[in-house]
Write a protein that holds these residues in place. Structure first.
Motif, PDB file in Angstrom:
ATOM      1  N   SER A 169      49.654 -29.779  -0.482  1.00  0.00           N
ATOM      2  CA  SER A 169      49.950 -31.148  -0.928  1.00  0.00           C
ATOM      3  C   SER A 169      48.838 -32.100  -0.477  1.00  0.00           C
ATOM      4  O   SER A 169      48.067 -31.790   0.447  1.00  0.00           O
ATOM      5  N   GLU A 170      48.784 -33.243  -1.140  1.00  0.00           N
ATOM      6  CA  GLU A 170      47.705 -34.212  -0.845  1.00  0.00           C
ATOM      7  C   GLU A 170      48.224 -35.627  -1.065  1.00  0.00           C
ATOM      8  O   GLU A 170      49.029 -35.883  -1.964  1.00  0.00           O
ATOM      9  N   ILE A 171      47.706 -36.550  -0.217  1.00  0.00           N
ATOM     10  CA  ILE A 171      47.887 -37.986  -0.417  1.00  0.00           C
ATOM     11  C   ILE A 171      46.506 -38.631  -0.372  1.00  0.00           C
ATOM     12  O   ILE A 171      45.730 -38.366   0.553  1.00  0.00           O
ATOM     13  N   CYS A 172      46.219 -39.443  -1.368  1.00  0.00           N
ATOM     14  CA  CYS A 172      44.945 -40.175  -1.406  1.00  0.00           C
ATOM     15  C   CYS A 172      45.257 -41.649  -1.618  1.00  0.00           C
ATOM     16  O   CYS A 172      45.938 -42.012  -2.592  1.00  0.00           O
ATOM     17  N   VAL A 173      44.820 -42.488  -0.697  1.00  0.00           N
ATOM     18  CA  VAL A 173      45.085 -43.929  -0.797  1.00  0.00           C
ATOM     19  C   VAL A 173      43.745 -44.674  -0.884  1.00  0.00           C
ATOM     20  O   VAL A 173      42.753 -44.266  -0.262  1.00  0.00           O
ATOM     21  N   PRO A 174      43.711 -45.773  -1.659  1.00  0.00           N
ATOM     22  CA  PRO A 174      42.461 -46.529  -1.795  1.00  0.00           C
ATOM     23  C   PRO A 174      42.231 -47.435  -0.581  1.00  0.00           C
ATOM     24  O   PRO A 174      43.182 -47.876   0.075  1.00  0.00           O
ATOM     25  N   LEU A 175      40.956 -47.699  -0.308  1.00  0.00           N
ATOM     26  CA  LEU A 175      40.550 -48.653   0.719  1.00  0.00           C
ATOM     27  C   LEU A 175      39.856 -49.816   0.030  1.00  0.00           C
ATOM     28  O   LEU A 175      39.002 -49.606  -0.850  1.00  0.00           O
ATOM     29  N   PHE A 176      40.212 -51.025   0.446  1.00  0.00           N
ATOM     30  CA  PHE A 176      39.724 -52.213  -0.253  1.00  0.00           C
ATOM     31  C   PHE A 176      38.832 -53.068   0.660  1.00  0.00           C
ATOM     32  O   PHE A 176      38.982 -53.078   1.878  1.00  0.00           O
ATOM     33  N   ASP A 177      37.925 -53.774   0.003  1.00  0.00           N
ATOM     34  CA  ASP A 177      37.119 -54.807   0.670  1.00  0.00           C
ATOM     35  C   ASP A 177      36.913 -55.923  -0.333  1.00  0.00           C
ATOM     36  O   ASP A 177      36.284 -55.719  -1.378  1.00  0.00           O
ATOM     37  N   GLU A 178      37.498 -57.093  -0.028  1.00  0.00           N
ATOM     38  CA  GLU A 178      37.443 -58.252  -0.920  1.00  0.00           C
ATOM     39  C   GLU A 178      37.953 -57.917  -2.320  1.00  0.00           C
ATOM     40  O   GLU A 178      37.378 -58.308  -3.335  1.00  0.00           O
ATOM     41  N   GLY A 179      39.072 -57.145  -2.377  1.00  0.00           N
ATOM     42  CA  GLY A 179      39.725 -56.852  -3.642  1.00  0.00           C
ATOM     43  C   GLY A 179      39.121 -55.713  -4.428  1.00  0.00           C
ATOM     44  O   GLY A 179      39.667 -55.331  -5.470  1.00  0.00           O
ATOM     45  N   GLN A 180      38.034 -55.142  -3.952  1.00  0.00           N
ATOM     46  CA  GLN A 180      37.379 -54.035  -4.648  1.00  0.00           C
ATOM     47  C   GLN A 180      37.598 -52.742  -3.884  1.00  0.00           C
ATOM     48  O   GLN A 180      37.559 -52.716  -2.645  1.00  0.00           O
ATOM     49  N   LEU A 206      49.000 -47.784   6.589  1.00  0.00           N
ATOM     50  CA  LEU A 206      47.784 -47.593   7.390  1.00  0.00           C
ATOM     51  C   LEU A 206      46.554 -48.081   6.641  1.00  0.00           C
ATOM     52  O   LEU A 206      45.647 -48.676   7.231  1.00  0.00           O
ATOM     53  N   SER A 207      46.530 -47.839   5.319  1.00  0.00           N
ATOM     54  CA  SER A 207      45.351 -48.242   4.538  1.00  0.00           C
ATOM     55  C   SER A 207      45.153 -49.750   4.562  1.00  0.00           C
ATOM     56  O   SER A 207      44.020 -50.237   4.477  1.00  0.00           O
ATOM     57  N   ASP A 208      46.261 -50.496   4.678  1.00  0.00           N
ATOM     58  CA  ASP A 208      46.121 -51.959   4.785  1.00  0.00           C
ATOM     59  C   ASP A 208      45.355 -52.320   6.057  1.00  0.00           C
ATOM     60  O   ASP A 208      44.461 -53.172   6.041  1.00  0.00           O
ATOM     61  N   HIS A 209      45.731 -51.669   7.170  1.00  0.00           N
ATOM     62  CA  HIS A 209      45.017 -51.919   8.432  1.00  0.00           C
ATOM     63  C   HIS A 209      43.560 -51.475   8.324  1.00  0.00           C
ATOM     64  O   HIS A 209      42.656 -52.157   8.785  1.00  0.00           O
ATOM     65  N   VAL A 210      43.371 -50.302   7.702  1.00  0.00           N
ATOM     66  CA  VAL A 210      42.010 -49.771   7.570  1.00  0.00           C
ATOM     67  C   VAL A 210      41.154 -50.693   6.720  1.00  0.00           C
ATOM     68  O   VAL A 210      39.992 -50.977   7.045  1.00  0.00           O
ATOM     69  N   SER A 211      41.716 -51.174   5.609  1.00  0.00           N
ATOM     70  CA  SER A 211      40.958 -52.064   4.723  1.00  0.00           C
ATOM     71  C   SER A 211      40.549 -53.343   5.447  1.00  0.00           C
ATOM     72  O   SER A 211      39.403 -53.812   5.333  1.00  0.00           O
ATOM     73  N   LEU A 212      41.491 -53.906   6.230  1.00  0.00           N
ATOM     74  CA  LEU A 212      41.157 -55.108   7.002  1.00  0.00           C
ATOM     75  C   LEU A 212      40.080 -54.808   8.037  1.00  0.00           C
ATOM     76  O   LEU A 212      39.161 -55.608   8.261  1.00  0.00           O
TER      77      LEU A 212
END
Length: 546
Positions: A169-180, A206-212
């Motif tokens: 199984s796999e989970i892939c989440v996007p990481l954002f910087d200034e909406g991109q 977690l990705s929200d924290h990582v993106s910030l």
């Protein structure tokens, strides 16, 4: 592998109360006040349940406990990310903290570079896919859509790219910087463990924290790079940038300060700027500083000399203004120091050249109409004092291979009563160094006492610098001017060449007057001879008539 199990059996009252106590302790470690209060209220409601064995209550208790545990782990990860400001170190922390905090076996992070995702760091893989085109794979679809993807069974998605065999199984989440979307965080597992919706929620949170954290690290990196570029620019400026406090102590200088003065930045900071000023310029610096501090001027521009480590001084142009705090109060001064030593030297040389040209014109004007050699010599000597100041000087003309003093000053005043006799020597006995002047060359003697064979060296112990300049008429040396000074740096080749130019003008006049004098002497001698011949003739005639 996951530490948290997906299914829990129905608990008996004792086990449920034990889990409740653990849950309550876990809640206390959640930093977010609102979330902590919400979990506490839910826990209290469960505690009041009349049927502890109720399957729904036990299931809810388990889910709440799991949420609290994962919130605690998110808090750990967030704290770890908050400590990192370097992008590369941040990425390493993200991947390793995700694996350590949540128990995931395979974790990787990719960042987008143009049309590819490039692997930055990974945990658990013995072989990896270094680059993934954004048009390929599950990660590429996440980048294009900006939405996370959960594959409980990777075999159901034909676009799945298998880095190692056996992934379930796999989970892939996007990481954002200034909406991109700037990258992806990927978690994969082996059977029998299967990633599910709770894992997805955890990784999205977690990705929200990582993106910030990525955005903060990028901004920090940008600021740091900007500061480094600014510092590099400041340090490589040709002019000094400085700041002082109200007491006049230097609080900042760039590296140009060291290049100009030789003093290091470290030994300069905290010292009053006035100690680096030339003593004669300190008053000028103080007046201009008072104009700023008293608000009489918004800025000042002036020149002064700054002390160097070697003991010399350099001319600088000071452009200064006041520094004010938020309330408008003056807290110091700031400005630039531009090295204008070369410009100042060029200006001085140009000014000196103009003055020299004026002196030459004055020499020509003064010599015009002069009828006596002694007068011409006096005029020349007086103008030489303006071109190359001296303490004593002597003009000697050559007559029948001997120097004859035509003018002099400064020697008798210093106790050399027979100075004329000393300088009146046979030119054939001159030492080689001073004899050069007879051949039409300027001669500079740095230390007269070191050359006892030169004219008057033994009597003139006070002379530190001597200059011989020939006096020429139609390229023939007809005399020499000797300049003596108590200063060791009184004369240079520049002064020598300028005195020579004036001496050539004087030589023309003296030579012409010598010719006139010689003609007059010849005429006088002829008249005398004619007079004698006339008298002899008259005497012979009287004798013949008798």
């Amino acid at each position: 592998m996951r530490r948290l199990q997906r299914k829990e059996p129905v608990m008996n009252p004792t086990a449920l109360l034990s889990r409740f106590e653990h849950f309550r302790q876990t809640i206390q470690q959640v930093n977010d006040p609102a979330l902590r209060e919400s979990l506490r209220e839910q826990a209290e409601a469960l505690h009041k349940a009349t049927v502890p064995e109720d399957h729904a209550a036990a299931t809810l208790m388990h889910e709440l406990a799991r949420q609290a545990e994962e919130l605690k782990l998110l808090e750990v990860a967030r704290n770890a990310l908050a400590r990192q400001l370097d992008v590369k170190e941040l990425i390493r922390t993200i991947v390793e903290s995700t694996a350590a905090s949540f128990g995931y076996v395979l974790v990787s992070l990719y960042l987008r570079e143009n049309d590819e995702l490039v692997l930055q760091h990974q945990v658990g893989y013995d072989q990896v896919i270094e680059r993934i085109p954004v048009q390929s794979g599950v990660s590429g679809r996440v980048v294009r859509s900006g939405q996370p993807i959960l594959l409980e069974d990777v075999q159901t998605d034909p676009e799945f790219l298998e880095a190692v065999a056996g992934i379930g199984s796999e989970i892939c989440v996007p990481l954002f910087d200034e909406g991109q979307v700037v990258g992806t965080l990927n978690v994969e597992s082996f059977p029998p463990q299967r990633l599910n919706e709770p894992d997805l929620r955890t990784l999205v949170a977690l990705s929200d924290h990582v993106s910030l954290a990525i955005q903060r690290a990028r901004l920090f990196s940008t600021i740091r790079q900007s500061q480094e570029r600014y510092q590099t620019l400041v340090d490589n400026l040709g002019e000094v940038i400085y700041q002082t406090n109200l007491e006049g102590q230097l609080t900042f200088v760039n590296q140009a300060w060291t290049r100009i003065t030789g003093f290091s930045v470290e030994e300069t900071i905290g010292k009053p700027i006035v100690i680096f000023n030339h003593p004669d310029d300190a008053g000028n610096a103080y007046r201009n500083r008072r104009l700023l501090i008293s608000r009489q001027r918004d800025s000042v521009l002036y020149h002064l000399r700054m002390r160097t480590r070697t003991g010399g001084f350099k001319w600088v142009e000071v452009n200064a203004r006041t520094i004010c705090n938020e309330q408008g109060g003056i807290v110091g001064t700031a400005g630039t120091l531009t090295d204008i030593t070369d410009r100042r030297r060029a200006e001085e040389q140009a000014q000196n050249q103009m003055m020299f040209s004026d002196q030459l014109r004055a020499v020509v004007a003064a010599l015009t109409g002069v009828l006596e050699i002694s007068e011409a010599v006096n005029v020349f000597a007086q103008h030489v004092a303006q071109i190359a100041p001296y303490d004593a000087a002597c003009v000697a003309l050559i007559e029948r291979e001997k120097l004859h003093v035509a003018w002099g000053t400064g020697y008798a005043e210093r106790g050399m009563a027979d100075w004329k006799t000393v300088f009146q020597v046979d030119v054939r006995t001159l030492a080689p160094r001073e004899a050069v002047a007879r051949w039409g060359k300027v001669v500079l003697v740095p230390q007269l006492s070191e050359h006892p064979q030169l004219i008057g060296a033994t009597e003139l112990e006070w002379v530190r610098n001597r200059l011989y300049v020939p006096i020429r008429a139609q390229r023939v040396v007809i005399g020499v001017i000797i300049l003596d000074s108590e200063r060791g740096d009184a004369f240079t080749t520049v002064e020598g060449e300028r005195v020579l130019a004036a001496a050539d003008l004087a030589g023309l006049a003296i030579g012409s007057l010598q010719d006139v004098t010689q003609r007059r002497q010849v005429e006088k001698e002829l008249r005398q001879a004619l007079e004698i011949e006339r008298r002899l003739t008259e005497q012979r005639l009287r004798s013949a008539s008798d």
